[in-house]
Design an enzyme around this catalytic site. Structure first.
Site: not given
Length: 834
Positions: A715, A758
């Site tokens: 990511s 996140k």
């Protein structure tokens, strides 16, 4: 001699006898006894010492333990006078305080050889038997009993008949000593050297292991020939018993191993019972098992299995190892909760109240539990759901399972799966050896005592696998609602219904959990607590809990909300609240120390001002550089097992020869993301205003700080690309923007996972905008409303869109021009075409 000295027993209060007050005192006579070369003299009035369970013979030396006051006085009187004492046995050993009629009249005059006073006041006396006497009358003398005795004179026996009796007794006594290991061999040596018939009879009778009445009859025999005759009959009878014992020992020794002591004793007991005809003694245990099987309310096929095993047990020896295995198997069948269950709490509002009392927030989890109970209340039946609480450590996954059990009114059991590698731990061991057991599932069901508990499978992602099997595969049957109503354990070999159990699993990550196992679970993510939630948890739960654990009263310590905010921001950096609880415990210990020392004069109030003095320097500070515009620096978002994290990716351009250097202890996936980011920048060189061959004269260094921590994941591609473009073009990045997503060589942004964690990390770090892949826009609904309100989410599909959001000004995009030929490379040979 007996191994333990027998205790004396003194007769009860004196009765009217000759010699009491008012009677004329009689003249004391002196009795002399010759034994070998030694002559002993004593008076005919001697102190009396009654004995229990022991008969003293002449020529016998043994220790006695004396504890009663009259007996101690009698011994002290004897020692002070001539050390002579009269001892006799009582008729019943159960009488603690015998009367005159409960004592034998024939006893032995003994001489006190040694006397020891023990710390508890008792006396340990070593006496030697001298001669036989008969009691004529009893007399109470101040604080002890005395008796008047007459000597039982015994003429010396001789002749052929006596010699034959002596040889017969010696032969029998030799056999008896050889067969009986409790008599020392020195006794046999002494007996073989005796030439007098009376001495031999007394010596042999003293060492026979027979009852007191038999020994007393030997002592009361009129003369040596009659005593030898009685002794021969007694020895012959005892020899038959001893030989039978040795025969039984031989039978047992041939069946068992010499080191199996316990098994040997059991087999010996079995052989003894067989000789005595006691073969149906264990019928009561079989009957008890049969009653327990009926009361267990087993299913029909299970009861048939149990009765079959019970019939096998009744036909085999209870001392055999196989009988132990069958007995343990039946005990497990009886102990399992086949029909027993608890009633669920039906009041939905009460359940919601209990969940709110135990946990703050966790709205989705509480809604799921209330939905389950609502369906159960309306339908009356519902297959147990398999919930999986997924989240970092410290967010309350395990404690949430206990709270659910309390809210529903069910039993709670927990099985820790961390490090389990053996399939038998789940499905049990087969009954092929002694010590086999069911698996942890049925062990926990037995411990719960009901068929519908809350069953917590903790740390399911920590399961292992080796040559002993795959425990994760064994859990497939347990966690499948369509199969677990017929769960079959290898030990029981019968089906057990697990459909009423509410299974709850916990995991930090689903990485490594087989897809088939994930398919059987309903995953509920616990991304971590927000700052406001941590403050409320600390205020409502952690502070009272740690204050009580430290022994403080509610008024001794007060922690303000502003202090809790400061502790969350400056002293902890986590998804859960474990470190926050440790810091609160530290505050409580400091106050407890002052209170225990007597220095606590008034309540302690913790504020942001005195927090530094109590907890030490601040551990986490906001970086000033991260809040300003930067070139070659971009904020990325990463997921870890402890929650979301904000990563700062730095890129520096150096003179060189086109090398790419990646540092920061990066994994293979992130290294590939860095290669993909450089390839994207090279493919967009003209659109970015760069020379097509810009990379030939430079080296690019990509670094992620905190290099000691390993980092990996798919990511960070777009974050590396943004930092690289910023460093190449000199355009600063926006400090309030963070991003997450993977990049392809064509500039397409791929979806990622862990968006909730996140987003929470970005909000905790004070960021305002998050760039996410467009494919993850559907996941925004799962993010808590408080987080979505403070963040702006920008969904993107291509890298060009990312640059438009992350950079402070647009990148120059000139129109494509004809590509100039590449400069000649002296290191390669020239190629020509026709």
């Amino acid at each position: 001699m007996p191994p333990n000295p027998p205790r004396d027993r003194t007769p009860r209060s004196p009765r009217k006898t000759t010699g009491e007050a008012g009677a004329q005192p009689e003249k004391t006579l002196t009795i002399s006894v010759t034994r070998g070369d030694e002559t002993f003299s004593f008076h005919d009035r001697l102190p009396l010492l009654p004995l229990r369970d022991v008969v003293v013979f002449p020529y016998m030396t043994l220790p006695l333990l004396v504890g009663r006051r009259p007996s101690i006085s009698a011994i002290e009187k004897a020692v002070a006078r001539d050390r002579m004492l009269f001892v006799t046995a009582q008729k019943s050993s159960d009488v603690a305080d015998p009367s005159h009629d409960e004592l034998y009249r024939v006893g032995t005059v003994v001489r006190v050889i040694q006397l020891f006073r023990l710390p508890d006041g008792t006396l340990r006396v070593l006496v030697e038997g001298l001669c036989r006497c008969r009691i004529e009358r009893f007399q109470w003398s101040s604080d002890y009993y005395a008796v008047k005795v007459t000597l039982l004179d015994e003429p010396r026996a001789s002749g052929a008949e006596v010699e034959a009796q002596m040889r017969h007794v010696l032969a029998l006594f030799n056999d008896y000593v050889h067969l009986n290991r409790r008599i020392p061999d020195e006794v046999l040596l002494t007996a073989n050297n005796i030439t007098d018939a009376g001495t031999l009879a007394h010596t042999a009778a003293a060492h026979l292991l027979i009852k007191v009445p038999q020994k007393q009859r030997l002592l009361e025999a009129e003369n040596a020939p009659s005593r030898l005759r009685m002794l021969g009959e007694t020895l012959a009878a005892e020899l038959e018993i001893v030989k039978l014992e040795r025969k039984i020992e031989g039978q047992v020794r041939s069946q068992v191993h010499k080191n199996q002591k316990e098994f040997y004793l059991n087999e010996q007991l079995k052989a003894i019972r067989k000789e005595l005809g006691h073969q149906g003694e264990f019928a009561n245990e079989i009957e008890e098992l049969a009653v327990s099987i009926k009361r267990a309310r087993m299913p029909r096929e299970v009861m048939a299995k149990a009765n079959k095993e019970l019939d096998r047990l009744a036909k085999m020896s209870f001392m055999s190892p196989e009988a132990t295995v069958v007995r343990n198997y039946l005990d497990w069948l009886v102990a399992l909760p086949w029909r027993r269950s608890t009633r669920d709490r039906q009041d939905i509002r009460e359940v919601e109240g209990i969940l709110d009392e135990d946990h703050y927030g966790l709205r989705r989890v509480k809604e799921r539990i209330v939905e389950y109970l609502s369906v159960l209340k309306l339908t009356g039946h519902n297959k147990g759901p398999i919930l999986c609480f997924l989240g970092p450590p410290g967010v309350g996954k395990t404690s949430l399972g206990k709270s659910i059990a309390r809210a529903l009114g069910r039993r709670f059991v927990r099985v820790a799966l961390g490090g389990v590698r053996d399939e038998a731990e789940i499905r049990g061991h087969r009954r092929t050896y002694i010590g086999s057991l069911p698996g942890r599932i049925l062990q926990s069901m037995r411990r719960a005592g009901s068929r519908n508990p809350i069953f917590l499978l903790d740390e399911i992602d920590k399961l292992g696998a080796d040559f002993r099997g795959d425990p994760a595969s064994a859990l497939l049957e347990v966690l499948d609602p369509e199969q677990n109503h017929t769960f079959n354990d290898h030990y029981l070999e019968v089906d057990f219904d697990l459909s009423q159990v509410m299974f709850i699993c916990t995991a930090n990550t689903l990485y490594g959990v087989p897809p088939a196992l994930q398919d059987r679970m309903e995953t509920i993510r616990l991304p971590g607590y927000l700052e406001t939630e941590k403050v409320q948890i600390g205020k409502r739960f952690l502070v009272p809990k740690q204050r009580a654990a430290a022994g403080l009263a509610p008024g001794d310590l007060k922690v303000s909300e502003t202090a809790l905010h400061a502790m969350v921001n400056r002293y902890t950096r986590e998804a859960g609240v474990r470190n926050l609880e440790r810091e609160i415990a530290k505050l409580c210990r400091k106050v407890a120390r002052r209170k225990a020392s007597g220095l606590l004069k008034r309540p302690v109030s913790v504020t942001p001002r005195n927090l530094h003095r109590m907890l030490g320097p601040v551990r986490f500070l906001d970086s000033v550089i991260e809040r300003t515009s930067r070139v070659g620096v971009a904020n990325g978002l990463a997921w870890t097992e402890t929650g979301g994290e904000v990563l700062t990716i730095e890129v520096t351009i150096l003179p060189g020869r086109g090398e790419l250097q990646l540092t920061g202890k990066l994994g293979e996936v992130m290294r590939e993301s860095g290669q993909a980011a450089l390839s994207y920048a090279r493919s967009r060189a003209q659109q970015l205003g760069l020379d097509k061959w810009f990379y030939r004269d430079i080296d690019i260094h990509v670094h992620i700080p905190e290099a000691a921590n390993p980092k990996d994941g798919p990511s960070a591609g777009i974050t590396m690309a943004v930092a690289l473009v910023s460093a190449l073009t000199g355009i600063p990045t926006r400090p309030e923007v963070a991003m997450t997503g993977e990049i392809t060589l064509r500039g397409t942004v791929l979806p990622i996972g862990g968006l909730i964690e996140k987003a929470v990390a970005a909000r905790r770090a004070g960021l305002k905008t998050i760039v996410i892949p467009a494919a993850n826009e559907k996941d925004l609904e799962e993010i808590p409303e408080d987080v979505r309100a403070d963040l702006e989410f920008v969904p993107i599909e291509t890298m060009d869109q990312v640059l438009g959001v992350a950079l402070q000004r647009p990148v120059a995009m000139p129109s494509p021009a004809p590509e100039p030929p590449p400069p000649p490379d002296d290191s390669q040979p020239a190629h020509y075409t026709h």
